[in-house]
Design a protein around this motif. Structure first.
Motif, PDB file in Angstrom:
ATOM      1  N   ALA A  49      -0.275   0.691  12.157  1.00  0.00           N
ATOM      2  CA  ALA A  49      -1.402   0.199  12.958  1.00  0.00           C
ATOM      3  C   ALA A  49      -2.584  -0.058  12.043  1.00  0.00           C
ATOM      4  CB  ALA A  49      -1.787   1.210  14.034  1.00  0.00           C
ATOM      5  N   ALA A  50      -3.511  -0.889  12.508  1.00  0.00           N
ATOM      6  CA  ALA A  50      -4.742  -1.167  11.769  1.00  0.00           C
ATOM      7  C   ALA A  50      -5.867  -1.422  12.752  1.00  0.00           C
ATOM      8  CB  ALA A  50      -4.550  -2.364  10.845  1.00  0.00           C
ATOM      9  N   ILE A  51      -7.084  -1.226  12.279  1.00  0.00           N
ATOM     10  CA  ILE A  51      -8.246  -1.403  13.132  1.00  0.00           C
ATOM     11  C   ILE A  51      -9.386  -2.005  12.335  1.00  0.00           C
ATOM     12  CG2 ILE A  51      -9.153   0.930  12.695  1.00  0.00           C
ATOM     13  CD1 ILE A  51      -9.919   0.990  15.717  1.00  0.00           C
ATOM     14  N   HIS A  52     -10.161  -2.852  12.986  1.00  0.00           N
ATOM     15  CA  HIS A  52     -11.355  -3.402  12.373  1.00  0.00           C
ATOM     16  C   HIS A  52     -12.494  -2.416  12.605  1.00  0.00           C
ATOM     17  CE1 HIS A  52     -14.709  -6.065  11.481  1.00  0.00           C
ATOM     18  NE2 HIS A  52     -13.836  -6.818  10.844  1.00  0.00           N
ATOM     19  N   TYR A  59      -4.432  -3.541  15.885  1.00  0.00           N
ATOM     20  CA  TYR A  59      -3.197  -4.294  15.678  1.00  0.00           C
ATOM     21  C   TYR A  59      -2.108  -3.259  15.409  1.00  0.00           C
ATOM     22  CZ  TYR A  59      -0.050  -7.390  12.955  1.00  0.00           C
ATOM     23  OH  TYR A  59       1.015  -8.088  12.460  1.00  0.00           O
ATOM     24  N   TYR A  60      -0.967  -3.401  16.085  1.00  0.00           N
ATOM     25  CA  TYR A  60       0.099  -2.408  16.003  1.00  0.00           C
ATOM     26  C   TYR A  60       1.429  -3.041  15.631  1.00  0.00           C
ATOM     27  CZ  TYR A  60      -3.079   0.674  18.548  1.00  0.00           C
ATOM     28  OH  TYR A  60      -4.150   1.433  18.929  1.00  0.00           O
ATOM     29  N   ALA A  61       2.282  -2.234  15.012  1.00  0.00           N
ATOM     30  CA  ALA A  61       3.678  -2.615  14.894  1.00  0.00           C
ATOM     31  C   ALA A  61       4.247  -2.678  16.307  1.00  0.00           C
ATOM     32  CB  ALA A  61       4.440  -1.592  14.054  1.00  0.00           C
ATOM     33  N   ASP A  62       4.997  -3.716  16.594  1.00  0.00           N
ATOM     34  CA  ASP A  62       5.491  -3.931  17.956  1.00  0.00           C
ATOM     35  C   ASP A  62       6.237  -2.718  18.500  1.00  0.00           C
ATOM     36  OD1 ASP A  62       6.268  -7.476  17.532  1.00  0.00           O
ATOM     37  OD2 ASP A  62       4.415  -6.443  18.090  1.00  0.00           O
ATOM     38  N   SER A  63       7.024  -2.096  17.651  1.00  0.00           N
ATOM     39  CA  SER A  63       7.878  -0.998  18.110  1.00  0.00           C
ATOM     40  C   SER A  63       7.083   0.255  18.472  1.00  0.00           C
ATOM     41  CB  SER A  63       8.904  -0.658  17.035  1.00  0.00           C
ATOM     42  OG  SER A  63       8.259  -0.212  15.856  1.00  0.00           O
ATOM     43  N   LEU A  64       5.805   0.305  18.074  1.00  0.00           N
ATOM     44  CA  LEU A  64       5.022   1.516  18.286  1.00  0.00           C
ATOM     45  C   LEU A  64       3.952   1.356  19.363  1.00  0.00           C
ATOM     46  CD1 LEU A  64       4.577   2.551  14.557  1.00  0.00           C
ATOM     47  CD2 LEU A  64       6.269   3.374  16.198  1.00  0.00           C
ATOM     48  N   LYS A  65       3.796   0.158  19.866  1.00  0.00           N
ATOM     49  CA  LYS A  65       2.806  -0.064  20.918  1.00  0.00           C
ATOM     50  C   LYS A  65       3.094   0.819  22.117  1.00  0.00           C
ATOM     51  CE  LYS A  65       1.756  -4.897  19.876  1.00  0.00           C
ATOM     52  NZ  LYS A  65       1.881  -6.301  20.332  1.00  0.00           N
ATOM     53  N   GLY A  66       2.044   1.413  22.644  1.00  0.00           N
ATOM     54  CA  GLY A  66       2.197   2.265  23.819  1.00  0.00           C
ATOM     55  C   GLY A  66       2.353   3.734  23.492  1.00  0.00           C
ATOM     56  N   ARG A  67       2.822   4.039  22.283  1.00  0.00           N
ATOM     57  CA  ARG A  67       2.951   5.449  21.888  1.00  0.00           C
ATOM     58  C   ARG A  67       1.884   5.864  20.877  1.00  0.00           C
ATOM     59  NH1 ARG A  67       7.096   7.746  19.306  1.00  0.00           N
ATOM     60  NH2 ARG A  67       7.790   5.827  18.258  1.00  0.00           N
ATOM     61  N   GLY A  99      -9.026  -1.728   3.480  1.00  0.00           N
ATOM     62  CA  GLY A  99      -9.183  -3.054   2.896  1.00  0.00           C
ATOM     63  C   GLY A  99     -10.191  -3.845   3.679  1.00  0.00           C
ATOM     64  N   GLU A 100     -10.231  -5.143   3.457  1.00  0.00           N
ATOM     65  CA  GLU A 100     -11.221  -5.991   4.118  1.00  0.00           C
ATOM     66  C   GLU A 100     -10.628  -6.843   5.222  1.00  0.00           C
ATOM     67  OE1 GLU A 100     -14.294  -5.590   3.820  1.00  0.00           O
ATOM     68  OE2 GLU A 100     -14.265  -4.281   2.067  1.00  0.00           O
ATOM     69  N   VAL A 101      -9.302  -6.797   5.375  1.00  0.00           N
ATOM     70  CA  VAL A 101      -8.647  -7.640   6.368  1.00  0.00           C
ATOM     71  C   VAL A 101      -7.703  -6.787   7.205  1.00  0.00           C
ATOM     72  CG1 VAL A 101      -7.125  -9.615   6.729  1.00  0.00           C
ATOM     73  CG2 VAL A 101      -8.760  -9.634   4.830  1.00  0.00           C
ATOM     74  N   VAL A 102      -7.798  -6.891   8.506  1.00  0.00           N
ATOM     75  CA  VAL A 102      -6.842  -6.201   9.381  1.00  0.00           C
ATOM     76  C   VAL A 102      -5.520  -6.936   9.268  1.00  0.00           C
ATOM     77  CG1 VAL A 102      -6.263  -5.596  11.755  1.00  0.00           C
ATOM     78  CG2 VAL A 102      -8.629  -5.390  10.935  1.00  0.00           C
ATOM     79  N   ALA A 103      -4.542  -6.273   8.711  1.00  0.00           N
ATOM     80  CA  ALA A 103      -3.269  -6.935   8.443  1.00  0.00           C
ATOM     81  C   ALA A 103      -2.146  -5.917   8.477  1.00  0.00           C
ATOM     82  CB  ALA A 103      -3.315  -7.618   7.077  1.00  0.00           C
ATOM     83  N   GLY A 104      -0.937  -6.435   8.540  1.00  0.00           N
ATOM     84  CA  GLY A 104       0.234  -5.566   8.603  1.00  0.00           C
ATOM     85  C   GLY A 104       1.009  -5.481   7.309  1.00  0.00           C
ATOM     86  N   THR A 105       0.426  -5.925   6.223  1.00  0.00           N
ATOM     87  CA  THR A 105       1.119  -5.887   4.943  1.00  0.00           C
ATOM     88  C   THR A 105       0.323  -5.084   3.924  1.00  0.00           C
ATOM     89  OG1 THR A 105       0.088  -7.980   4.319  1.00  0.00           O
ATOM     90  CG2 THR A 105       2.272  -8.077   5.311  1.00  0.00           C
TER      91      THR A 105
END
Length: 122
Positions: A49-52, A59-67, A99-105
């Motif tokens: 997950a990441a947050i601004h 922003y979340y990994a799809d498999s972890l949304k909701g938990r 970092g400076e960008v909300v991203a999943g990598t």
């Protein structure tokens, strides 16, 4: 030297909850984005997950949304990861990143913590 310090890891039974915390240490430090990643033994490190920091957009990994829920407290310069209904497959070392960008990598996060272990038993 900027360091990120995670805390809150531990052992829990399946179905339980944990909240991880992350804060920078060493000097006053803030970036626009904070994220959590995890790495299980023998596997690659995966985005969680990441947050601004300023807008609060997350922003979340799809498999972890909701938990899993990421949040921040800018007054305390803290970022949290609330993890509910934990399962054995959630066992991993959890890393905080900045970092400076909300991203999943990983490449978008130049600053990393040492990680905190989460172990979920069945």
């Amino acid at each position: 030297q900027v360091q990120l310090v995670e805390s809150g890891g531990g052992s829990v039974q399946a179905g339980g909850s944990l909240t991880l915390s992350c804060t920078p240490s060493g000097r006053t430090f803030s970036t626009a984005a904070m994220g959590w990643f995890r790495q299980a033994p023998g596997k690659e490190r995966d985005f969680v997950a990441a947050i601004h920091r300023y807008s609060g957009g997350s922003y979340y990994a799809d498999s972890l949304k909701g938990r899993f829920t990421i949040s921040r407290d800018n007054n305390k310069n803290m970022v949290y990861l609330q993890m509910n209904n934990l399962q054995p497959e959630d066992s991993a070392v959890y890393y905080c990143a900045a970092g400076e960008v909300v991203a999943g990598t990983e490449d978008k996060y130049p600053y990393w913590g040492q990680g905190t272990q989460v172990t979920v038993s069945s």
